[in-house]
Motif scaffolding. Structure first.
Motif, mmCIF file in Angstrom:
data_model
loop_
_atom_site.group_PDB
_atom_site.id
_atom_site.type_symbol
_atom_site.label_atom_id
_atom_site.label_comp_id
_atom_site.label_asym_id
_atom_site.label_seq_id
_atom_site.Cartn_x
_atom_site.Cartn_y
_atom_site.Cartn_z
ATOM 1 N N VAL A 1 0.858 -1.186 0.000
ATOM 2 C CA VAL A 1 0.000 0.000 0.000
ATOM 3 C C VAL A 1 0.896 1.238 0.000
ATOM 4 O O VAL A 1 1.766 1.390 0.861
ATOM 5 C CB VAL A 1 -0.936 0.003 1.234
ATOM 6 C CG1 VAL A 1 -1.726 1.291 1.316
ATOM 7 C CG2 VAL A 1 -1.863 -1.205 1.186
ATOM 8 N N HIS A 2 0.696 2.107 -0.974
ATOM 9 C CA HIS A 2 1.473 3.351 -1.074
ATOM 10 C C HIS A 2 1.199 4.190 0.174
ATOM 11 O O HIS A 2 0.094 4.206 0.707
ATOM 12 C CB HIS A 2 1.043 4.109 -2.338
ATOM 13 C CG HIS A 2 1.946 5.240 -2.703
ATOM 14 N ND1 HIS A 2 1.888 6.454 -2.074
ATOM 15 C CD2 HIS A 2 2.924 5.333 -3.643
ATOM 16 C CE1 HIS A 2 2.797 7.263 -2.615
ATOM 17 N NE2 HIS A 2 3.438 6.602 -3.573
ATOM 18 N N TRP A 3 2.202 4.916 0.624
ATOM 19 C CA TRP A 3 2.089 5.682 1.861
ATOM 20 C C TRP A 3 0.953 6.713 1.793
ATOM 21 O O TRP A 3 0.328 7.013 2.814
ATOM 22 C CB TRP A 3 3.412 6.347 2.231
ATOM 23 C CG TRP A 3 3.872 7.418 1.277
ATOM 24 C CD1 TRP A 3 4.663 7.254 0.170
ATOM 25 C CD2 TRP A 3 3.557 8.806 1.339
ATOM 26 N NE1 TRP A 3 4.856 8.457 -0.462
ATOM 27 C CE2 TRP A 3 4.190 9.441 0.240
ATOM 28 C CE3 TRP A 3 2.812 9.597 2.200
ATOM 29 C CZ2 TRP A 3 4.092 10.796 -0.014
ATOM 30 C CZ3 TRP A 3 2.715 10.957 1.955
ATOM 31 C CH2 TRP A 3 3.349 11.542 0.860
ATOM 32 N N ILE A 4 0.664 7.244 0.620
ATOM 33 C CA ILE A 4 -0.435 8.218 0.508
ATOM 34 C C ILE A 4 -1.779 7.533 0.776
ATOM 35 O O ILE A 4 -2.637 8.088 1.474
ATOM 36 C CB ILE A 4 -0.432 8.905 -0.881
ATOM 37 C CG1 ILE A 4 0.800 9.799 -1.008
ATOM 38 C CG2 ILE A 4 -1.710 9.704 -1.108
ATOM 39 C CD1 ILE A 4 0.975 10.433 -2.376
ATOM 40 N N LEU A 5 -1.948 6.328 0.251
ATOM 41 C CA LEU A 5 -3.177 5.578 0.526
ATOM 42 C C LEU A 5 -3.296 5.244 2.014
ATOM 43 O O LEU A 5 -4.382 5.306 2.592
ATOM 44 C CB LEU A 5 -3.226 4.289 -0.291
ATOM 45 C CG LEU A 5 -3.591 4.417 -1.752
ATOM 46 C CD1 LEU A 5 -3.505 3.058 -2.441
ATOM 47 C CD2 LEU A 5 -4.977 5.005 -1.918
ATOM 48 N N ALA A 6 -2.166 4.873 2.613
ATOM 49 C CA ALA A 6 -2.174 4.570 4.045
ATOM 50 C C ALA A 6 -2.594 5.801 4.846
ATOM 51 O O ALA A 6 -3.447 5.715 5.744
ATOM 52 C CB ALA A 6 -0.801 4.074 4.491
ATOM 53 N N GLU A 7 -2.024 6.968 4.508
ATOM 54 C CA GLU A 7 -2.402 8.212 5.194
ATOM 55 C C GLU A 7 -3.861 8.574 4.982
ATOM 56 O O GLU A 7 -4.497 9.173 5.847
ATOM 57 C CB GLU A 7 -1.522 9.379 4.720
ATOM 58 C CG GLU A 7 -0.201 9.468 5.414
ATOM 59 C CD GLU A 7 0.556 10.749 5.065
ATOM 60 O OE1 GLU A 7 -0.036 11.689 4.495
ATOM 61 O OE2 GLU A 7 1.757 10.794 5.373
#
Length: 154
Positions: A38-44
């Motif tokens: 999961v890309h960090w932007i999606l996680a955020e």
């Protein structure tokens, strides 16, 4: 955190078929089954929490509200149409910018990143990367390696 792209087990597919449901399938056996960090932007943005909620609900699919195209056994076709209508509505009219362009853009971004090997790019996008018998051994890459490549994409 990662997204596991996989098909249903044989017993599950038989049970689903008996009830007339749509079973999970893969385009090809070898390369499309994969784990995508999961890309960090999606996680955020709360994607991981969203997946936990769907799991608590006992959802069979992450995006349950996607309409099934029974003719093709595909749910992504509905998503593609929905995204395309949105892109056109916000003014992106170029015929070269289509739903499938996301995959092309990711391939280009990964290619332009000198730290990402072509094999890692192919693993993330589900493309065939075998050029020799030796590559068939220990197929795949660790999630840390994959996550590093994904998180370098801007």
């Amino acid at each position: 955190d990662f997204i596991a792209i996989e098909r249903d087990r044989v017993a599950e597919r038989r049970k689903i078929a008996e009830t007339g449901g749509i079973k999970k399938r893969l385009k090809t056996k070898m390369t499309t089954k994969r784990n995508i960090p999961v890309h960090w932007i999606l996680a955020e943005a709360g994607f991981v929490e969203f997946t936990a909620i769907m799991q608590e609900r006992g959802a069979d699919w992450l995006f349950e509200n996607l309409i099934e195209y029974k003719k093709y056994d595909q749910r992504g076709k509905y998503m593609s149409n929905k995204v395309m209508r949105f892109l056109r509505r916000i003014g992106i009219k170029d015929r070269e910018n289509v739903y499938h362009s996301f995959r092309h853009t990711l391939k280009r971004e990964l290619r332009d990143d000198e730290l990402t090997k072509e094999e890692i790019s192919d693993l993330l996008t589900g493309h065939t990367f075998s050029e020799s018998v030796g590559r068939e051994y220990a197929r795949g890459a660790g999630l840390k390696t994959l996550a590093a490549a994904v998180n370098r994409v801007n």
